[in-house]
Design an enzyme around this catalytic site. Sequence first.
Site, mmCIF file in Angstrom:
data_model
loop_
_atom_site.group_PDB
_atom_site.id
_atom_site.type_symbol
_atom_site.label_atom_id
_atom_site.label_comp_id
_atom_site.label_asym_id
_atom_site.label_seq_id
_atom_site.Cartn_x
_atom_site.Cartn_y
_atom_site.Cartn_z
ATOM 1 C CB THR A 1 9.024 5.848 5.560
ATOM 2 O OG1 THR A 1 8.650 5.323 4.266
ATOM 3 C CG2 THR A 1 9.388 7.417 5.219
ATOM 4 C CD GLU B 1 12.264 4.033 15.347
ATOM 5 O OE1 GLU B 1 11.320 4.186 15.876
ATOM 6 O OE2 GLU B 1 12.569 3.920 14.215
ATOM 7 N NE ARG C 1 -3.577 -1.968 3.117
ATOM 8 C CZ ARG C 1 -3.152 -2.915 3.742
ATOM 9 N NH1 ARG C 1 -2.004 -2.719 4.094
ATOM 10 N NH2 ARG C 1 -3.943 -3.856 4.147
ATOM 11 C CB ILE C 2 3.360 2.656 2.631
ATOM 12 C CG1 ILE C 2 2.409 2.368 3.448
ATOM 13 C CG2 ILE C 2 4.200 4.006 2.420
ATOM 14 C CD1 ILE C 2 3.043 2.292 5.013
ATOM 15 N NE ARG D 1 8.505 -0.921 12.419
ATOM 16 C CZ ARG D 1 7.519 -0.128 12.289
ATOM 17 N NH1 ARG D 1 7.731 0.780 11.540
ATOM 18 N NH2 ARG D 1 6.265 -0.632 12.732
ATOM 19 C CG HIS E 1 8.930 5.778 13.826
ATOM 20 N ND1 HIS E 1 9.236 4.372 14.177
ATOM 21 C CD2 HIS E 1 8.119 5.523 12.974
ATOM 22 C CE1 HIS E 1 8.471 3.611 13.575
ATOM 23 N NE2 HIS E 1 7.732 4.355 12.869
HETATM 24 C C1 GLV Z 1 4.594 2.900 12.176
HETATM 25 O O1 GLV Z 1 5.618 2.628 12.032
HETATM 26 C C2 GLV Z 1 3.868 1.885 11.988
HETATM 27 O O2 GLV Z 1 4.029 0.728 12.090
HETATM 28 O O3 GLV Z 1 2.494 1.949 12.185
#
Ligand code: GLV
Length: 323
Positions: free
Chosen positions: A233, A264, A158-159, A235, A283
Amino acid sequence: MTHPKIFISRLIPARGLDLIKEHFLPEAWTHEMPPTREELLEKVRGVDGLLCTLTEKVDAELMDAAGSQLKIISSMSVGVDHIDIAAATARGIPVGNTPGVLTDATADMAFALLLSAARRVMEGEKYIRAGKWKTWHPQLLLGADLVGSTLGIVGFGRIGQAVAKRAQGFDMRVIFHDPSAHAVHGAKPVDLDSLLHEADFVSLHVPLTPNTKHLVNADFLSKMKPNAILVNTARGGVVDQVALYNALKSNQIFAAALDVTDPEPLPMDNPLLTLENCLIVPHLGSASQRTRDLMSLLAAENLIAGLKGERLPNCVNPEVYSR
Ligand code: GLV
């Protein structure tokens, strides 16, 4: 079950919290910092439902500390690498996540990072604050154009697809590597080596799994173009940060822009923080008000369904229902 015990491990937006409170009486952690491991192990004892975020490691030990009555683990995140899914499945516990609602916000962040690194926005900002801005200069902080460049997307879910859609508007050529995805938004499927050889921008959109851990290693980086910009964006664990530091320090690639790191927060003495050509934000991929509201609602809906013994609207391990 009249009064199920519920623990919510972070202060989630009111939209989700209020929905849960319409049905149940949850206990919510309200401190800015997440509970320590010891505090979490204590708080989950005897709970029927746990609503967590990506700052909590939910493993077999934690599930056992909760007890055999634990019916639902709902994470306010799309990524679930902080949860031992196999351990949850083995215990018959459905795990919920929040896909879909954060797609656009995360794709926006990937693009914000891509543009910032390409046009050296943060370097310009630091330059002014350091008192270095004496004149307009024809050669000052020259960056890269998007138009006509090639964007390589690694992971075309999706992303990744939403990033491709945005790239169309910038007249970029888009290629992707994801053996399980179909081509959309004019993007062309290629093998990973071709992607790395051709892309001016490489944007990562794979989940963190044993297969993708340190996918971006010295070999991966050595195949990228010297002008290339890496955007992460996904991990932090997808990138071998020592290899990335070496590639950036030696100008093997032009720049990196990271929304995620490993660990993180990134310790202040991490060498990546010494590099001008490495932009790092904490993040923030899904961090818009509307998106976090929607994520909290989805997480609440998963939690409520699980506590009522209903199928979760978004279940990561649906095999628990066929046991
Ligand atoms: C953010 O990184 C998520 O996985 O929602």
